[in-house]
Write an enzyme that holds these catalytic residues in place. Structure first.
Site, PDB file in Angstrom:
ATOM      1  N   CYS A  18       0.838  -1.210   0.000  1.00 33.02           N
ATOM      2  CA  CYS A  18       0.000   0.000   0.000  1.00 33.02           C
ATOM      3  C   CYS A  18       0.866   1.251   0.000  1.00 33.02           C
ATOM      4  O   CYS A  18       1.382   1.656   1.053  1.00 33.02           O
ATOM      5  CB  CYS A  18      -0.927  -0.023   1.215  1.00 33.02           C
ATOM      6  SG  CYS A  18      -1.935   1.461   1.363  1.00 33.02           S
TER       7      CYS A  18
ATOM      8  N   CYS B  59      -0.457   4.146   2.133  1.00 32.74           N
ATOM      9  CA  CYS B  59      -0.259   3.971   3.582  1.00 32.74           C
ATOM     10  C   CYS B  59       1.204   4.156   3.976  1.00 32.74           C
ATOM     11  O   CYS B  59       1.500   4.787   4.980  1.00 32.74           O
ATOM     12  CB  CYS B  59      -0.666   2.565   4.038  1.00 32.74           C
ATOM     13  SG  CYS B  59      -2.142   1.906   3.308  1.00 32.74           S
ATOM     14  N   ASP B  60       2.108   3.580   3.216  1.00 31.11           N
ATOM     15  CA  ASP B  60       3.507   3.463   3.667  1.00 31.11           C
ATOM     16  C   ASP B  60       4.509   4.305   2.883  1.00 31.11           C
ATOM     17  O   ASP B  60       5.688   4.352   3.245  1.00 31.11           O
ATOM     18  CB  ASP B  60       3.947   1.981   3.590  1.00 31.11           C
ATOM     19  CG  ASP B  60       3.107   1.103   4.505  1.00 31.11           C
ATOM     20  OD1 ASP B  60       2.638   1.622   5.535  1.00 31.11           O
ATOM     21  OD2 ASP B  60       2.907  -0.083   4.187  1.00 31.11           O
TER      22      ASP B  60
END
Ligand code: NAP
Length: 308
Positions: A131, A134-135
């Site tokens: 992701c 997200c990261d």
């Protein structure tokens, strides 16, 4: 015992649905396969959930779980093996029980497809992510690669190019599956002067290298069979996602990728059955949108059983 509501799946969508339903006075059972939190519990750091500048995924999951438990949530840890949804009372069968309810929320999630190369699990959260949204921010000024040729990989590549020092897009063919507009945006960035984006086409990843964290990959060129090493700080895998809807494919209306189709009240094609979170057909799969779905689905289920 006939519950007012059974929720299948204990990720953010399912847990939020349980909080709203319990607060509305419903008798609720949540059925979860593993541990509460779903994919989130496996995420190391979350920095895009409002109210928490940075929080560990497991910690956030545990907080949601504790909040639901305080309200009296009953949880059954089991795999659902069969759904019977067409009657007024919805039934689900696990290995050892049959549970019944007046309404059902499917919060089954969707998992990222894996590369299926050796050591993949070992590097998750240690340089390997599924992701970019997200990261990605953990790789500021680092060297990263993204694998895939669909819309997600193209969009993620553009997103990562604004964060990382260098971004490689690795695709197994020489044409992209993603839509024209995304290919055009990607190509524009690729061709910019001093672009920090490069593409590696006709190539697959055959090995992940590193001791305690990912340090690089071995690529194989599908045209000439040549193998090359690429040093990396991070690798993002965007080769598609898979909703866990195999058991529902002959029962509910799903889209061509297997996601459950709902309306804005999270109603599925069967009365009294709702869906929430990543398992739904939707445009943005994030914790915050899963929570929003869960809240809407719970209130819709409440209105349904009250005849509203
Ligand atoms: P996708 O469209 O299924 O694309 C997956 C990509 O990964 C394909 O290019 C595929 O290669 C490649 N791939 C699959 N398995 C692989 C493997 N084992 N090794 C290497 N490469 C592999 O997935 P997605 O990009 O996540 O998109 C999912 C859905 O969401 C799509 O319907 C997409 O249109 C939609 N979506 C839309 C938007 C948007 O409209 N803005 C944004 C994101 C996603 P091949 O091409 O060779 O099969």
């Amino acid at each position: 015992m006939i519950y007012d509501l059974i929720i299948v799946g204990g990720g953010p969508a399912g847990l939020t649905a349980s909080i709203y339903a319990l607060r509305a006075g419903m008798k609720v059972l949540l059925v979860e396969r593993m541990m509460p939190g779903g994919q989130v519990a496996q995420t190391t750091k979350i920095e895009n959930y409002p109210g928490f500048e940075s929080i560990d995924g497991l910690e956030l999951s545990m907080k949601m779980h504790a909040q639901a438990e305080k309200l009296g949530l009953e949880i059954e840890y089991a795999d659902v093996l069969e759904y019977e949804l067409n009657n007024e009372i919805k039934k689900i069968r696990t290995y050892s029980n049959v549970f019944e309810a007046k309404s059902l929320i499917l919060a089954l999630g969707a998992s990222a497809k894996q590369l299926n190369v050796a050591n993949e699990k070992k590097f998750i959260g240690r340089g390997l992510s599924y992701c970019a949204t997200c990261d990605g921010s953990f790789f500021k000024d680092k060297i990263v690669a993204i694998v895939g040729g669909g819309n997600t990989s193209l969009e993620d590549c553009i997103y990562l190019s604004g964060i990382a020092k260098k971004v490689y897009l690795i695709h197994r063919r020489d044409t992209f599956r993603g839509e024209q507009a995304n290919v055009a945006n990607f190509t524009k960035i690729l061709n910019q002067e001093n672009s920090n984006v490069s593409q590696i086409l006709n190539s697959t990843i055959i090995e992940l290298i590193g001791e305690n964290k990912l340090e690089g990959i071995i690529l194989e060129n599908k045209v000439n069979g040549e193998k090359t090493k690429l040093n990396l700080d991070g690798l993002f895998v965007a080769i598609g996602r898979k909703p866990d809807t195999e058991l529902l494919k002959d029962i509910l209306k799903l889209n061509s990728n297997g996601y459950i189709i709902t309306d804005e009240k999270m109603r599925t094609s069967i009365q009294g059955v709702f869906a929430a979170g990543d398992v739904r057909e939707k445009s943005l799969r994030q914790i915050v949108t899963a929570c929003s779905d869960g809240a809407i689905a719970a209130i819709s289920a409440f209105e349904f059983i009250k005849g509203g």
